[in-house]
Design a protein around this motif. Structure first.
Motif, PDB file in Angstrom:
ATOM      1  N   GLY B  83       0.816  -1.210   0.000  1.00  0.00           N
ATOM      2  CA  GLY B  83       0.000   0.000   0.000  1.00  0.00           C
ATOM      3  C   GLY B  83       0.849   1.258   0.000  1.00  0.00           C
ATOM      4  O   GLY B  83       2.075   1.204  -0.192  1.00  0.00           O
ATOM      5  N   HIS B  84       0.196   2.403   0.191  1.00  0.00           N
ATOM      6  CA  HIS B  84       0.882   3.694   0.194  1.00  0.00           C
ATOM      7  C   HIS B  84       2.099   3.657   1.111  1.00  0.00           C
ATOM      8  O   HIS B  84       2.037   3.167   2.233  1.00  0.00           O
ATOM      9  CB  HIS B  84      -0.078   4.789   0.673  1.00  0.00           C
ATOM     10  CG  HIS B  84       0.556   6.140   0.639  1.00  0.00           C
ATOM     11  ND1 HIS B  84       0.752   6.841  -0.526  1.00  0.00           N
ATOM     12  CD2 HIS B  84       1.093   6.912   1.617  1.00  0.00           C
ATOM     13  CE1 HIS B  84       1.369   7.988  -0.256  1.00  0.00           C
ATOM     14  NE2 HIS B  84       1.583   8.052   1.031  1.00  0.00           N
ATOM     15  N   ASN B  85       3.203   4.173   0.608  1.00  0.00           N
ATOM     16  CA  ASN B  85       4.443   4.223   1.377  1.00  0.00           C
ATOM     17  C   ASN B  85       4.956   2.819   1.718  1.00  0.00           C
ATOM     18  O   ASN B  85       5.661   2.621   2.703  1.00  0.00           O
ATOM     19  CB  ASN B  85       4.238   5.047   2.658  1.00  0.00           C
ATOM     20  CG  ASN B  85       5.532   5.600   3.186  1.00  0.00           C
ATOM     21  OD1 ASN B  85       6.452   5.882   2.407  1.00  0.00           O
ATOM     22  ND2 ASN B  85       5.635   5.752   4.490  1.00  0.00           N
ATOM     23  N   TRP B  86       4.560   1.856   0.839  1.00  0.00           N
ATOM     24  CA  TRP B  86       4.987   0.447   0.983  1.00  0.00           C
ATOM     25  C   TRP B  86       4.502  -0.160   2.289  1.00  0.00           C
ATOM     26  O   TRP B  86       5.126  -1.060   2.857  1.00  0.00           O
ATOM     27  CB  TRP B  86       6.520   0.323   0.852  1.00  0.00           C
ATOM     28  CG  TRP B  86       6.975  -0.972   0.239  1.00  0.00           C
ATOM     29  CD1 TRP B  86       7.377  -2.105   0.900  1.00  0.00           C
ATOM     30  CD2 TRP B  86       7.095  -1.284  -1.157  1.00  0.00           C
ATOM     31  NE1 TRP B  86       7.726  -3.082   0.004  1.00  0.00           N
ATOM     32  CE2 TRP B  86       7.573  -2.613  -1.267  1.00  0.00           C
ATOM     33  CE3 TRP B  86       6.838  -0.578  -2.338  1.00  0.00           C
ATOM     34  CZ2 TRP B  86       7.808  -3.242  -2.498  1.00  0.00           C
ATOM     35  CZ3 TRP B  86       7.070  -1.198  -3.553  1.00  0.00           C
ATOM     36  CH2 TRP B  86       7.550  -2.509  -3.631  1.00  0.00           C
ATOM     37  N   GLN B  87       3.384   0.328   2.777  1.00  0.00           N
ATOM     38  CA  GLN B  87       2.816  -0.320   3.955  1.00  0.00           C
ATOM     39  C   GLN B  87       2.280  -1.699   3.585  1.00  0.00           C
ATOM     40  O   GLN B  87       1.746  -1.897   2.499  1.00  0.00           O
ATOM     41  CB  GLN B  87       1.665   0.521   4.526  1.00  0.00           C
ATOM     42  CG  GLN B  87       2.122   1.796   5.181  1.00  0.00           C
ATOM     43  CD  GLN B  87       0.932   2.669   5.547  1.00  0.00           C
ATOM     44  OE1 GLN B  87       0.431   2.614   6.652  1.00  0.00           O
ATOM     45  NE2 GLN B  87       0.479   3.466   4.588  1.00  0.00           N
ATOM     46  N   PRO B 331       3.842  11.385  -3.461  1.00  0.00           N
ATOM     47  CA  PRO B 331       4.290  10.023  -3.191  1.00  0.00           C
ATOM     48  C   PRO B 331       5.187   9.899  -1.963  1.00  0.00           C
ATOM     49  O   PRO B 331       5.161   8.868  -1.299  1.00  0.00           O
ATOM     50  CB  PRO B 331       5.062   9.634  -4.462  1.00  0.00           C
ATOM     51  CG  PRO B 331       5.385  10.908  -5.167  1.00  0.00           C
ATOM     52  CD  PRO B 331       4.374  11.917  -4.729  1.00  0.00           C
ATOM     53  N   PHE B 332       5.941  10.936  -1.649  1.00  0.00           N
ATOM     54  CA  PHE B 332       7.022  10.710  -0.677  1.00  0.00           C
ATOM     55  C   PHE B 332       6.875  11.406   0.657  1.00  0.00           C
ATOM     56  O   PHE B 332       7.813  11.497   1.411  1.00  0.00           O
ATOM     57  CB  PHE B 332       8.373  11.019  -1.316  1.00  0.00           C
ATOM     58  CG  PHE B 332       8.705  10.051  -2.420  1.00  0.00           C
ATOM     59  CD1 PHE B 332       8.930   8.718  -2.127  1.00  0.00           C
ATOM     60  CD2 PHE B 332       8.744  10.460  -3.742  1.00  0.00           C
ATOM     61  CE1 PHE B 332       9.211   7.809  -3.128  1.00  0.00           C
ATOM     62  CE2 PHE B 332       9.028   9.561  -4.756  1.00  0.00           C
ATOM     63  CZ  PHE B 332       9.260   8.236  -4.450  1.00  0.00           C
TER      64      PHE B 332
END
Lengths: 334, 334
Positions: B83-87, B331-332
């Motif tokens: 998911g978002h932020n590689w969660q 994104p970051f």
């Protein structure tokens, strides 16, 4: 795929088109982009599968299409890309559309062609984070890929060169013909309006065309970013210097294509500028030492928007399932 | 798209097929999946664009297709999603294919239908990480979307209900007809081999079919995971209890579809099992208190593999460019 399959009729039509273009617009610094002519559809189809193949990444989540999204003009439309473990990429993802027309690949031209380029992100720890060995092992473990490589490359020993060659073959079909500006070049004087024509004259007269020329309206040479005035950025990319080691190549980058520039925001190698008008003005200022009036800027933007061509119509590949021999993706270890 | 556009002929053919199926296999606990009949192609096309739209996420990088990848059987083929932020997502992504046949959406059935489901991931901080307000603002800022919503919904005031309704309309077309087992049900006794037929008999006789039934071979009821023996997992999902608050609903999940199960590994709500044979044996043991012989397991797997249908042929949408009013993806930042 938008690309025409090769038939005698289609080939004749393509040759006629190219011939017509070369006759009627021989003196223009920009040439039309012809439609792709596919001579090996099986290889292209295999390359398409691999282009969309997330199992070429460590996570099983990132494919070529993640950052060169064919729904988005062949880019991710982000300043810099999202890589493995959500790492921030070092530079703006260039479009894969019409990329074959560039003299080399990557902003700094460190890969000589699309095939060499394709191997880079797979093994880059900040991008797909995989290894070529595991990529090969993954593809080899899947019978449908085995059969496809056997048919296309007459081998039962798939290697990374086969994989990147097939990806490149697919990418060569990702061209965007029939932009309004191409239609204009081919003789349809009504294909673009007066503002667009004025923009094209400015584009030639002000000197933009010295770098942005050829079929891709770019990609034919390297040039310093910040030629007349320095370009200020936090981005650490050094450009060609990283490849040649020459001090004089600092901040020298491949001139990007302007085809489909309407779609490939944000602009510049650092992706710092979201507005095409701003990008035009920055270029005019830093590279040419010129200021444009508001009207001139908007004419230039009108011209640039006329470079949006027909996007490839891609039928998503159906990827064959993994087997017990396929390496299991590792999305959440670092 | 694989789905047939509605014409008199196609409709007649579809009705004949359904009628034939209902006559010939009235007593079978599994029914065929008919091809999609598209009555509003413009809405479906709009929904397809939104399904592939990464600008519905905070990062501009994640779309519905990221975790329900139509190249991969409508899943991401990972234990739990990125998911978002590689969660790390909380649960295995269920396939979007044939999802309309389920009595409710999500493993715990907390969304009553596809439309309600579609709003979830957009606003989930661990998935697309956006807000419905920003999603609406994004879509509203793009003239091509404005025009499309005006045409489909007769509104110039797009809201999240329009967006999720269109996504659901597209998802309803994501069916997989004509699996070998469907052909068998329709009367072609040669469509599956003897092992597959034996597997189907086992599937019925051993009791699997009590939960896995209907056109999707699942999705018709909720059932406890670990009915006879407990299922051991690190996954914290509580199942229906999280929806109903009832202790008796702990570890009760929607029975997943077995259509295309060959493609939708890894298995179970925690995505802990990669081999279909292992999954079959685990189910037989924990849910039915039975042990299968090696032959029986492989017959069962042969039957399950006969449920792989024709995958939707999706032409990737070409998404319209952002404008100066479009919220810029983030994104970051966290």
């Amino acid at each position: 795929m938008s690309s025409i399959k090769i038939t005698a009729t289609a080939l004749a039509a393509a040759i006629t088109t190219i011939f017509a273009a070369s006759c009627s617009v021989a003196k223009e610094p920009i040439q039309i982009i012809p439609a792709a002519v596919i001579t090996n559809p099986e290889k292209v189809e295999l390359g398409k599968m691999l282009f969309f193949e997330p199992r070429l990444s460590k996570s099983g989540f990132i494919s070529c299409n993640s950052c060169h999204n064919l729904s988005l003009g062949g880019v991710d439309a982000l300043p810099t890309s999202v890589g493995h473990n959500w790492q921030q990429g070092p530079i703006n993802s260039p479009t894969v559309l019409n990329a074959e027309y560039a003299l080399a690949q990557f902003w700094d031209g460190r890969a000589k062609d699309l095939k060499e380029q394709a191997g880079g992100p797979i093994a880059n720890p900040k991008e797909m984070g995989f290894t070529h060995e595991l990529a090969v092992e993954t593809i080899k473990s899947i019978p449908a890929y085995q059969a496809s490589f056997a048919s296309v490359y007459h081998t039962d020993n798939i290697n990374i060169d086969h994989i990147t060659d097939a990806i490149a073959e697919f990418e060569k079909t990702l061209v965007t013909p029939n932009a309004p500006f191409d239609q204009y070049l081919l003789g349809d004087k009504t294909a673009i309006n007066e503002d667009t024509k004025a923009g094209y004259q400015l584009f030639k007269n002000r000197g933009c065309v010295r770098c942005h020329n050829g079929p891709a309206v770019g990609g034919t040479m390297y040039m310093k970013m910040g030629l007349i005035k320095p370009f200020h950025t936090d981005n650490p990319a050094q450009g060609r210097m990283a490849v040649t080691g020459r001090e004089s190549d600092q901040f020298v980058f491949k001139v990007p294509t302007l085809r489909n520039i309407e779609l490939t925001y944000p602009y510049f190698h650092d992706g710092s500028v979201w507005s095409l008008a701003d990008a035009v003005n920055t270029m005019a200022d830093l590279q040419l030492g010129q200021a444009l009036t508001e009207t001139e800027t908007s004419q230039m933007v009108a011209f640039l928007n006329s470079l949006t061509g027909e996007q490839p119509q891609i039928v998503m590949p159906i990827l064959p399932p993994s087997t017990s021999k396929t390496p299991i993706p590792v999305p959440f270890s670092k």
